[in-house]
Write a protein that holds these residues in place. Structure first.
Motif, PDB file in Angstrom:
ATOM      1  N   GLU A 407       0.830  -1.209   0.000  1.00  0.00           N
ATOM      2  CA  GLU A 407       0.000   0.000   0.000  1.00  0.00           C
ATOM      3  C   GLU A 407       0.861   1.255   0.000  1.00  0.00           C
ATOM      4  OE1 GLU A 407      -2.566  -0.283   3.341  1.00  0.00           O
ATOM      5  OE2 GLU A 407      -3.525  -2.138   2.658  1.00  0.00           O
ATOM      6  N   VAL A 408       1.922   1.243   0.782  1.00  0.00           N
ATOM      7  CA  VAL A 408       2.838   2.382   0.809  1.00  0.00           C
ATOM      8  C   VAL A 408       3.493   2.572  -0.551  1.00  0.00           C
ATOM      9  CG1 VAL A 408       5.045   3.162   1.749  1.00  0.00           C
ATOM     10  CG2 VAL A 408       3.268   2.334   3.282  1.00  0.00           C
ATOM     11  N   GLY A 409       3.836   1.451  -1.209  1.00  0.00           N
ATOM     12  CA  GLY A 409       4.417   1.555  -2.544  1.00  0.00           C
ATOM     13  C   GLY A 409       3.474   2.199  -3.532  1.00  0.00           C
ATOM     14  N   TYR A 410       2.199   1.872  -3.451  1.00  0.00           N
ATOM     15  CA  TYR A 410       1.219   2.460  -4.367  1.00  0.00           C
ATOM     16  C   TYR A 410       0.959   3.925  -4.038  1.00  0.00           C
ATOM     17  CZ  TYR A 410      -2.990   2.875  -7.216  1.00  0.00           C
ATOM     18  OH  TYR A 410      -3.921   3.264  -8.153  1.00  0.00           O
ATOM     19  N   ALA A 411       0.994   4.270  -2.730  1.00  0.00           N
ATOM     20  CA  ALA A 411       0.670   5.632  -2.310  1.00  0.00           C
ATOM     21  C   ALA A 411       1.832   6.602  -2.475  1.00  0.00           C
ATOM     22  CB  ALA A 411       0.215   5.623  -0.850  1.00  0.00           C
ATOM     23  N   THR A 412       3.042   6.095  -2.710  1.00  0.00           N
ATOM     24  CA  THR A 412       4.199   6.964  -2.929  1.00  0.00           C
ATOM     25  C   THR A 412       4.258   7.348  -4.401  1.00  0.00           C
ATOM     26  OG1 THR A 412       5.395   5.852  -1.146  1.00  0.00           O
ATOM     27  CG2 THR A 412       6.691   7.178  -2.680  1.00  0.00           C
ATOM     28  N   TYR A 413       4.262   8.624  -4.664  1.00  0.00           N
ATOM     29  CA  TYR A 413       4.139   9.098  -6.048  1.00  0.00           C
ATOM     30  C   TYR A 413       5.518   9.199  -6.697  1.00  0.00           C
ATOM     31  CZ  TYR A 413      -0.496  10.109  -4.358  1.00  0.00           C
ATOM     32  OH  TYR A 413      -1.741   9.999  -3.797  1.00  0.00           O
ATOM     33  N   SER A 414       6.048   8.047  -7.062  1.00  0.00           N
ATOM     34  CA  SER A 414       7.319   8.000  -7.782  1.00  0.00           C
ATOM     35  C   SER A 414       7.329   6.750  -8.639  1.00  0.00           C
ATOM     36  CB  SER A 414       8.512   7.994  -6.818  1.00  0.00           C
ATOM     37  OG  SER A 414       8.573   6.779  -6.103  1.00  0.00           O
ATOM     38  N   SER A 415       8.106   6.782  -9.699  1.00  0.00           N
ATOM     39  CA  SER A 415       8.168   5.633 -10.603  1.00  0.00           C
ATOM     40  C   SER A 415       8.780   4.419  -9.909  1.00  0.00           C
ATOM     41  CB  SER A 415       8.979   6.000 -11.846  1.00  0.00           C
ATOM     42  OG  SER A 415      10.270   6.466 -11.476  1.00  0.00           O
ATOM     43  N   VAL A 416       9.765   4.650  -9.027  1.00  0.00           N
ATOM     44  CA  VAL A 416      10.391   3.543  -8.308  1.00  0.00           C
ATOM     45  C   VAL A 416       9.375   2.843  -7.411  1.00  0.00           C
ATOM     46  CG1 VAL A 416      12.123   2.949  -6.578  1.00  0.00           C
ATOM     47  CG2 VAL A 416      12.689   4.561  -8.389  1.00  0.00           C
ATOM     48  N   ALA A 417       8.548   3.626  -6.724  1.00  0.00           N
ATOM     49  CA  ALA A 417       7.562   3.047  -5.813  1.00  0.00           C
ATOM     50  C   ALA A 417       6.531   2.223  -6.570  1.00  0.00           C
ATOM     51  CB  ALA A 417       6.889   4.159  -5.013  1.00  0.00           C
ATOM     52  N   HIS A 418       6.059   2.726  -7.695  1.00  0.00           N
ATOM     53  CA  HIS A 418       5.057   1.983  -8.461  1.00  0.00           C
ATOM     54  C   HIS A 418       5.680   0.753  -9.123  1.00  0.00           C
ATOM     55  CE1 HIS A 418       1.520   4.971  -8.783  1.00  0.00           C
ATOM     56  NE2 HIS A 418       2.228   5.208  -7.687  1.00  0.00           N
ATOM     57  N   PHE A 419       6.928   0.874  -9.539  1.00  0.00           N
ATOM     58  CA  PHE A 419       7.654  -0.286 -10.070  1.00  0.00           C
ATOM     59  C   PHE A 419       7.731  -1.387  -9.020  1.00  0.00           C
ATOM     60  CE2 PHE A 419      11.834  -2.419 -10.391  1.00  0.00           C
ATOM     61  CZ  PHE A 419      11.708  -3.010 -11.642  1.00  0.00           C
ATOM     62  N   ALA A 420       8.082  -1.016  -7.779  1.00  0.00           N
ATOM     63  CA  ALA A 420       8.177  -1.996  -6.699  1.00  0.00           C
ATOM     64  C   ALA A 420       6.798  -2.538  -6.331  1.00  0.00           C
ATOM     65  CB  ALA A 420       8.844  -1.366  -5.473  1.00  0.00           C
ATOM     66  N   TYR A 421       5.761  -1.692  -6.419  1.00  0.00           N
ATOM     67  CA  TYR A 421       4.407  -2.141  -6.071  1.00  0.00           C
ATOM     68  C   TYR A 421       3.938  -3.244  -7.017  1.00  0.00           C
ATOM     69  CZ  TYR A 421      -0.690  -2.100  -5.882  1.00  0.00           C
ATOM     70  OH  TYR A 421      -2.007  -2.477  -5.810  1.00  0.00           O
ATOM     71  N   TRP A 422       4.109  -3.053  -8.312  1.00  0.00           N
ATOM     72  CA  TRP A 422       3.621  -4.055  -9.260  1.00  0.00           C
ATOM     73  C   TRP A 422       4.434  -5.339  -9.182  1.00  0.00           C
ATOM     74  CZ3 TRP A 422      -1.026  -3.597 -10.859  1.00  0.00           C
ATOM     75  CH2 TRP A 422      -1.594  -2.327 -11.034  1.00  0.00           C
ATOM     76  N   LEU A 423       5.754  -5.205  -9.028  1.00  0.00           N
ATOM     77  CA  LEU A 423       6.560  -6.415  -8.854  1.00  0.00           C
ATOM     78  C   LEU A 423       6.191  -7.135  -7.558  1.00  0.00           C
ATOM     79  CD1 LEU A 423      10.171  -5.438 -10.009  1.00  0.00           C
ATOM     80  CD2 LEU A 423       8.450  -6.748 -11.234  1.00  0.00           C
TER      81      LEU A 423
END
Length: 661
Positions: A407-423
């Protein structure tokens, strides 16, 4: 009290090591288990006093060494981060000690094994209680040494030798990076004490340092070097290859390495250095990317592993990836919360796997098991609890920390965070798949093993059952009970132990994100578990067709060979280094230069001269007496007339040279 927490395991280790032959296996087990158990009780008091009471404690034991401005003390820091780690390490270690007294009871070297286990615990406690980087490095190297000794405990097995050497060498790479990071900290800050370094970090956020004649940001470089140390210990992508091979050691060793010591050291280091890493944006980005990739890589690799312990080992690697990318997103409390939760159900899984292996005659191939749910009902229930907690099923421990990381990965507005969220979300699917696959192959499928072994399978004795039962309780409840304390909004539990810049706070955003994004990882887990159950419950024929198809066979081979990391390292790195070492350092230097100057060169010349000088010896005594008398006469004449004659000779030489000008 605080010093007893650290030094009681050392006392037990010394007693078991030096007096084990007199105490016997049971006596050594009782001593070490009592010491670690008492350390756990004192850790509980320290948790109440420091964590809940807010009474942070600092103990200065004595100065270690001083050299100009470089001063290092033996000191211990007990803050909220330390007491959480103490509670986790001592609890798991105490139960592993209890479990080992039965699991290793027939081994003639049980005192040595218990000595190593307690020493392992002691060095981990030194690591988490250290007040400075140098003292922390002592514990860091100590757990590496103990892991080598324990993985290689059965030293007559060649695979155990190889695995221990591999673990040591791979960790040397990470330890070298950590050592460089500590050197860089001293160069920039002039100190290695946590308090000094963390207090001065904002003032050096824009400073630079020359590295290989390139000017780089000093804190970014230090952050990357510290992370390299964490990559080695916590088995992140690139230096992860030692962790699955470490399964060659006894099962209690695997439980201790994967749950409480060794691999958690890297995540602890990142959390401890949070006041420093917050000013290293480049390093944080790298940490987030590597953590997400590790979670995905290890989860996919575990899908097709057939060794029971190896599947759980890759799950550890994957869960460590979650913790690391949480640190990369500046959510250190969530990472430590997942570390603590993971320790309980991972220890439960490993000790449950040991119970299964012990029951079926040390067989570890899941394809040769099956039907054990009727023979080992208690172990089956414990493995179900551990697997469901690992999958992050609702209301179990893993759900309250792993889903928060995503959830934190999705809520952090950065490409790295969203990359980690989907993986991480896809890794959750794979985690559920291989967890249900493990349960199906071992317990639910039709029996596939030897009839004699399966008929003789039975539950372990009371030490094994008590260890599993006590680990099952926190695996169910500790996530729910500790969530608000550790990561609840507004909690002041961590105090100054963990630091996060206000701009990097995303836990609040995670509370109010859309429900679909929150439920997506859970849906992935449920779907993955359901598909795995359908495929492996009764060896579905569609699964056979999938594995034997062209694409399926290629994919299965690729994942089964661990993404070919070992092959790449062996063919392109290790073999070339060995060839270089043989042809250059051995043949050109050792066999060439050194032997030319040594045994086949200068030494041979001297020997020849000595052999020739033997012709000067006549063997007659009067020849030696005559030589002695003549020598004394010559020396006497020289002492009397030598210096005036020398002056005259020098004067004549100068006169001749002057006349020629």
């Amino acid at each position: 009290m605080y010093l007893n927490i650290v030094f009681l395991p050392l006392f037990g280790s010394l007693v078991a090591g030096f007096f084990g032959r007199f105490l016997g296996g049971r006596g050594a087990g009782l001593i070490t288990m009592s010491c670690v158990g008492l350390s756990f009780c004192l850790s509980g008091l320290a948790f109440y006093e420091v964590g809940l009471g807010g009474s942070f404690t600092y103990l200065l034991l004595m100065p270690w060494f001083e050299s100009d401005s470089f001063c290092v003390d033996w000191a211990f820091c007990f803050d909220s981060l330390t007491v959480v780690m103490l509670l986790v390490v001592t609890f798991v270690s105490a139960l592993v000690h209890l479990y080992s007294t039965e699991y290793m009871g027939e081994d003639p070297h049980l005192p040595r094994f218990m000595c190593y286990l307690s020493l392992f615990t002691f060095f981990m406690l030194i690591l988490v209680t250290a007040d400075n980087f140098v003292q922390m490095f002592v514990g860091w190297e100590g757990v590496g040494l103990c892991s080598y000794l324990l993985i290689n405990f059965w030293f007559t097995r060649i695979q155990a030798n190889k695995a221990a050497i591999k673990a040591m060498l791979v960790n040397r790479v990470g330890d070298f990076g950590l050592a460089l990071g500590i050197f860089g900290i001293f160069i920039i800050f002039g100190s290695v004490d946590y308090s000094t370094v963390f207090a001065l970090a904002p003032y050096f956020s824009s400073s630079s340092i020359s590295f290989f004649n390139i000017e780089v940001g000093a804190l970014n470089l230090i952050g990357v070097l510290l992370f390299i140390g964490a990559v080695g210990k916590s088995a992140q992508l690139g230096l992860h290859t030692w962790l699955p091979d470490a399964m060659e050691g006894p099962t209690p060793v695997s439980a201790l390495i994967h749950a409480a010591t060794m691999v958690t050291a890297g995540v602890f280091l990142l959390a401890r250095c949070s006041p420093l890493l917050e000013y290293c944006p480049g390093a944080l980005m790298l940490i987030g990317v590597v953590g997400g990739m590790t979670a995905f890589f290890a989860a996919t690799t575990a899908l097709v592993q057939n060794d029971l312990k190896r599947v759980i080992a890759y799950s550890t690697c994957s869960q460590l990836g979650y913790m690391v990318f949480a640190c990369g997103l500046s959510n250190y409390p969530v990472a430590i919360f997942h570390l603590a939760n993971h320790a309980f159900f991972k220890a439960l899984l490993f000790l449950g796997a040991g119970s299964v292996i012990h029951a079926v005659g040390d067989e570890q191939d899941m394809r040769k098991m099956g039907g054990l749910r009727r023979l080992l009902p208690f172990t089956y229930s414990m493995m179900v609890i551990g697997s469901l907690a690992l999958m992050g099923m609702p209301f179990l421990t893993g759900f309250y920390s792993k889903d928060v990381i995503l959830e934190v990965g999705y809520a952090t507005y950065s490409s790295v965070a969203h990359f980690a969220y989907w993986l991480g979300s896809f890794a959750a699917f794979c985690t559920a798949f291989y967890s249900i696959r493990l349960l199906s192959l071992c317990f639910l499928a039709e029996p596939n093993g030897s009839r004699a072994l399966l008929l003789s399978a039975s539950e372990g004795s009371w030490p094994i059952s008590i260890s599993l039962g006590l680990l099952a309780i926190p695996s169910i409840f500790i996530g729910y009970m500790g969530r608000d304390l550790f990561i609840g909004l507004g909690t002041d539990f961590w105090g100054n132990a963990l630091f996060c810049l206000p701009a990097n706070l995303s836990l609040i955003d995670a509370e109010f994100m859309q429900t679909s994004a929150k439920l997506f990882p859970l849906c992935c887990s449920i779907i993955g578990g359901y598909i795995s159950f359908l495929l492996y419950r009764s060896y579905n024929h569609d699964l056979f067709l999938l594995k034997t198809s062209l694409v399926g066979r290629k994919l299965y081979t690729f994942l089964n060979r661990k993404w070919l990391f070992d092959k790449v390292y062996n063919d392109f790195l290790t073999q070339n280094v060995l060839d270089f070492g043989y042809h250059f350092t051995y043949k050109a230097i050792d066999r060439g230069l050194i032997e030319s100057l040594g045994p086949f060169g200068l030494s041979k010349l001297l020997i020849n001269q000595v052999n020739q000088s033997r012709g000067w010896q006549s063997g007659y005594l009067y020849h030696y007496l005559l030589s002695f008398v003549d020598s004394n006469i010559i020396i006497g004449v020289w002492l009397i007339f030598g210096f005036p004659l020398l002056r005259i000779g020098v004067f004549l030489v100068i006169a001749v040279l002057w006349s020629t000008l």
